[in-house]
Design a protein around this motif. Structure first.
Motif, PDB file in Angstrom:
ATOM      1  N   ALA A   1       0.821  -1.214   0.000  1.00  0.00           N
ATOM      2  CA  ALA A   1       0.000   0.000   0.000  1.00  0.00           C
ATOM      3  C   ALA A   1       0.855   1.264   0.000  1.00  0.00           C
ATOM      4  O   ALA A   1       0.500   2.258  -0.632  1.00  0.00           O
ATOM      5  CB  ALA A   1      -0.943   0.001   1.199  1.00  0.00           C
ATOM      6  N   GLY A   2       1.989   1.235   0.689  1.00  0.00           N
ATOM      7  CA  GLY A   2       2.881   2.390   0.699  1.00  0.00           C
ATOM      8  C   GLY A   2       3.409   2.699  -0.691  1.00  0.00           C
ATOM      9  O   GLY A   2       3.465   3.862  -1.109  1.00  0.00           O
ATOM     10  N   ALA A   3       3.790   1.667  -1.433  1.00  0.00           N
ATOM     11  CA  ALA A   3       4.303   1.856  -2.800  1.00  0.00           C
ATOM     12  C   ALA A   3       3.195   2.353  -3.728  1.00  0.00           C
ATOM     13  O   ALA A   3       3.428   3.226  -4.572  1.00  0.00           O
ATOM     14  CB  ALA A   3       4.884   0.543  -3.330  1.00  0.00           C
ATOM     15  N   VAL A   4       1.984   1.830  -3.572  1.00  0.00           N
ATOM     16  CA  VAL A   4       0.860   2.284  -4.390  1.00  0.00           C
ATOM     17  C   VAL A   4       0.542   3.748  -4.083  1.00  0.00           C
ATOM     18  O   VAL A   4       0.305   4.550  -4.991  1.00  0.00           O
ATOM     19  CB  VAL A   4      -0.381   1.390  -4.163  1.00  0.00           C
ATOM     20  N   SER A   5       0.570   4.117  -2.812  1.00  0.00           N
ATOM     21  CA  SER A   5       0.319   5.502  -2.423  1.00  0.00           C
ATOM     22  C   SER A   5       1.369   6.439  -3.013  1.00  0.00           C
ATOM     23  O   SER A   5       1.042   7.526  -3.497  1.00  0.00           O
ATOM     24  CB  SER A   5       0.304   5.644  -0.895  1.00  0.00           C
ATOM     25  N   ALA A   6       2.634   6.024  -2.960  1.00  0.00           N
ATOM     26  CA  ALA A   6       3.711   6.847  -3.522  1.00  0.00           C
ATOM     27  C   ALA A   6       3.543   7.019  -5.026  1.00  0.00           C
ATOM     28  O   ALA A   6       3.735   8.102  -5.568  1.00  0.00           O
ATOM     29  CB  ALA A   6       5.065   6.216  -3.211  1.00  0.00           C
ATOM     30  N   ARG A   7       3.147   5.960  -5.697  1.00  0.00           N
ATOM     31  CA  ARG A   7       2.934   6.042  -7.152  1.00  0.00           C
ATOM     32  C   ARG A   7       1.726   6.929  -7.465  1.00  0.00           C
ATOM     33  O   ARG A   7       1.748   7.703  -8.423  1.00  0.00           O
ATOM     34  CB  ARG A   7       2.739   4.651  -7.726  1.00  0.00           C
ATOM     35  N   ASN A   8       0.667   6.829  -6.663  1.00  0.00           N
ATOM     36  CA  ASN A   8      -0.505   7.695  -6.859  1.00  0.00           C
ATOM     37  C   ASN A   8      -0.119   9.160  -6.718  1.00  0.00           C
ATOM     38  O   ASN A   8      -0.628  10.014  -7.444  1.00  0.00           O
ATOM     39  CB  ASN A   8      -1.603   7.368  -5.850  1.00  0.00           C
ATOM     40  N   ALA A   9       0.747   9.470  -5.764  1.00  0.00           N
ATOM     41  CA  ALA A   9       1.149  10.855  -5.524  1.00  0.00           C
ATOM     42  C   ALA A   9       1.905  11.434  -6.717  1.00  0.00           C
ATOM     43  O   ALA A   9       1.921  12.649  -6.909  1.00  0.00           O
ATOM     44  CB  ALA A   9       1.994  10.947  -4.259  1.00  0.00           C
ATOM     45  N   ARG A  10       2.538  10.573  -7.519  1.00  0.00           N
ATOM     46  CA  ARG A  10       3.313  11.046  -8.668  1.00  0.00           C
ATOM     47  C   ARG A  10       2.493  11.136  -9.958  1.00  0.00           C
ATOM     48  O   ARG A  10       3.022  11.515 -10.995  1.00  0.00           O
ATOM     49  CB  ARG A  10       4.506  10.127  -8.900  1.00  0.00           C
ATOM     50  N   LEU A  11       1.196  10.794  -9.900  1.00  0.00           N
ATOM     51  CA  LEU A  11       0.373  10.860 -11.110  1.00  0.00           C
ATOM     52  C   LEU A  11       0.226  12.298 -11.579  1.00  0.00           C
ATOM     53  O   LEU A  11       0.178  13.235 -10.780  1.00  0.00           O
ATOM     54  CB  LEU A  11      -1.017  10.274 -10.836  1.00  0.00           C
ATOM     55  N   SER A  12       0.101  12.479 -12.860  1.00  0.00           N
ATOM     56  CA  SER A  12      -0.039  13.804 -13.446  1.00  0.00           C
ATOM     57  C   SER A  12      -1.394  14.410 -13.097  1.00  0.00           C
ATOM     58  O   SER A  12      -2.414  13.710 -13.046  1.00  0.00           O
ATOM     59  CB  SER A  12       0.092  13.712 -14.963  1.00  0.00           C
ATOM     60  N   ASN A  13      -1.431  15.706 -12.876  1.00  0.00           N
ATOM     61  CA  ASN A  13      -2.688  16.410 -12.648  1.00  0.00           C
ATOM     62  C   ASN A  13      -3.555  16.405 -13.906  1.00  0.00           C
ATOM     63  O   ASN A  13      -4.771  16.594 -13.828  1.00  0.00           O
ATOM     64  CB  ASN A  13      -2.425  17.855 -12.215  1.00  0.00           C
ATOM     65  N   LEU A  14      -2.963  16.200 -15.049  1.00  0.00           N
ATOM     66  CA  LEU A  14      -3.700  16.206 -16.316  1.00  0.00           C
ATOM     67  C   LEU A  14      -4.595  14.973 -16.481  1.00  0.00           C
ATOM     68  O   LEU A  14      -5.475  14.959 -17.329  1.00  0.00           O
ATOM     69  CB  LEU A  14      -2.722  16.288 -17.489  1.00  0.00           C
ATOM     70  N   LEU A  15      -4.363  13.935 -15.685  1.00  0.00           N
ATOM     71  CA  LEU A  15      -5.158  12.714 -15.789  1.00  0.00           C
ATOM     72  C   LEU A  15      -6.564  12.869 -15.211  1.00  0.00           C
ATOM     73  O   LEU A  15      -7.443  12.065 -15.497  1.00  0.00           O
ATOM     74  CB  LEU A  15      -4.447  11.554 -15.084  1.00  0.00           C
ATOM     75  N   ASP A  16      -6.770  13.877 -14.373  1.00  0.00           N
ATOM     76  CA  ASP A  16      -8.068  14.124 -13.736  1.00  0.00           C
ATOM     77  C   ASP A  16      -8.553  12.890 -12.946  1.00  0.00           C
ATOM     78  O   ASP A  16      -9.688  12.437 -13.089  1.00  0.00           O
ATOM     79  CB  ASP A  16      -9.100  14.535 -14.782  1.00  0.00           C
ATOM     80  N   VAL A  17      -7.642  12.314 -12.153  1.00  0.00           N
ATOM     81  CA  VAL A  17      -7.969  11.188 -11.282  1.00  0.00           C
ATOM     82  C   VAL A  17      -7.549  11.542  -9.849  1.00  0.00           C
ATOM     83  O   VAL A  17      -6.718  12.425  -9.638  1.00  0.00           O
ATOM     84  CB  VAL A  17      -7.252   9.887 -11.713  1.00  0.00           C
ATOM     85  N   LEU A  18      -8.129  10.852  -8.893  1.00  0.00           N
ATOM     86  CA  LEU A  18      -7.753  11.064  -7.498  1.00  0.00           C
ATOM     87  C   LEU A  18      -6.335  10.577  -7.261  1.00  0.00           C
ATOM     88  O   LEU A  18      -5.932   9.539  -7.790  1.00  0.00           O
ATOM     89  CB  LEU A  18      -8.715  10.336  -6.573  1.00  0.00           C
ATOM     90  N   ARG A  19      -5.598  11.315  -6.452  1.00  0.00           N
ATOM     91  CA  ARG A  19      -4.221  10.938  -6.118  1.00  0.00           C
ATOM     92  C   ARG A  19      -4.111  10.694  -4.620  1.00  0.00           C
ATOM     93  O   ARG A  19      -3.164  11.096  -3.977  1.00  0.00           O
ATOM     94  CB  ARG A  19      -3.263  12.038  -6.568  1.00  0.00           C
ATOM     95  N   THR A  20      -5.085  10.025  -4.059  1.00  0.00           N
ATOM     96  CA  THR A  20      -5.156   9.826  -2.620  1.00  0.00           C
ATOM     97  C   THR A  20      -4.310   8.646  -2.173  1.00  0.00           C
ATOM     98  O   THR A  20      -4.077   7.707  -2.939  1.00  0.00           O
ATOM     99  CB  THR A  20      -6.614   9.577  -2.187  1.00  0.00           C
TER     100      THR A  20
END
Length: 101
Positions: free
Chosen positions: A10-29
């Motif tokens: 879960a920590g690795a998934v959270s870190a990857r979510n935080a690096r998602l582009s703002n242009l994707l228009d998805v939650l980065r929680t």
């Protein structure tokens, strides 16, 4: 019935979510490690009480559901709440000399 889930990375998934582009228009929680779900149903055939023959069943029921998608979260999951809370600043209004209200 009870279902408990655990995501080992879960920590690795959270870190990857935080690096998602703002242009994707998805939650980065952040993602929690554990999830808990419980549910149950209880029903009873009341057809005999209503005089219906044995070929019919009438079963009213009640269902109870519980879902916690962040069951026992790791402490660092919510570390940022205190630092990102909006602050309120207040200063008294001052009037310059010579101004009149």
């Amino acid at each position: 019935m009870v279902m408990l889930g655990h995501l080992g990375n879960a920590g690795a998934v959270s870190a990857r979510n935080a690096r998602l582009s703002n242009l994707l228009d998805v939650l980065r929680t952040p993602v929690a490690d554990n999830a808990l779900s419980a549910w149950g149903e209880l029903g009873y055939d009341i057809a005999p009480w209503l005089g219906l023959d044995g070929n019919h069943r009438l079963e009213p029921y009640v269902r109870i559901d519980y879902m916690d998608s962040q069951f026992k979260p790791r402490p660092e999951l919510f570390d940022n709440l205190a630092s990102s809370a909006p602050s309120t600043r207040w200063a008294p209004a001052t009037r310059s000399r010579g101004s009149q209200c």
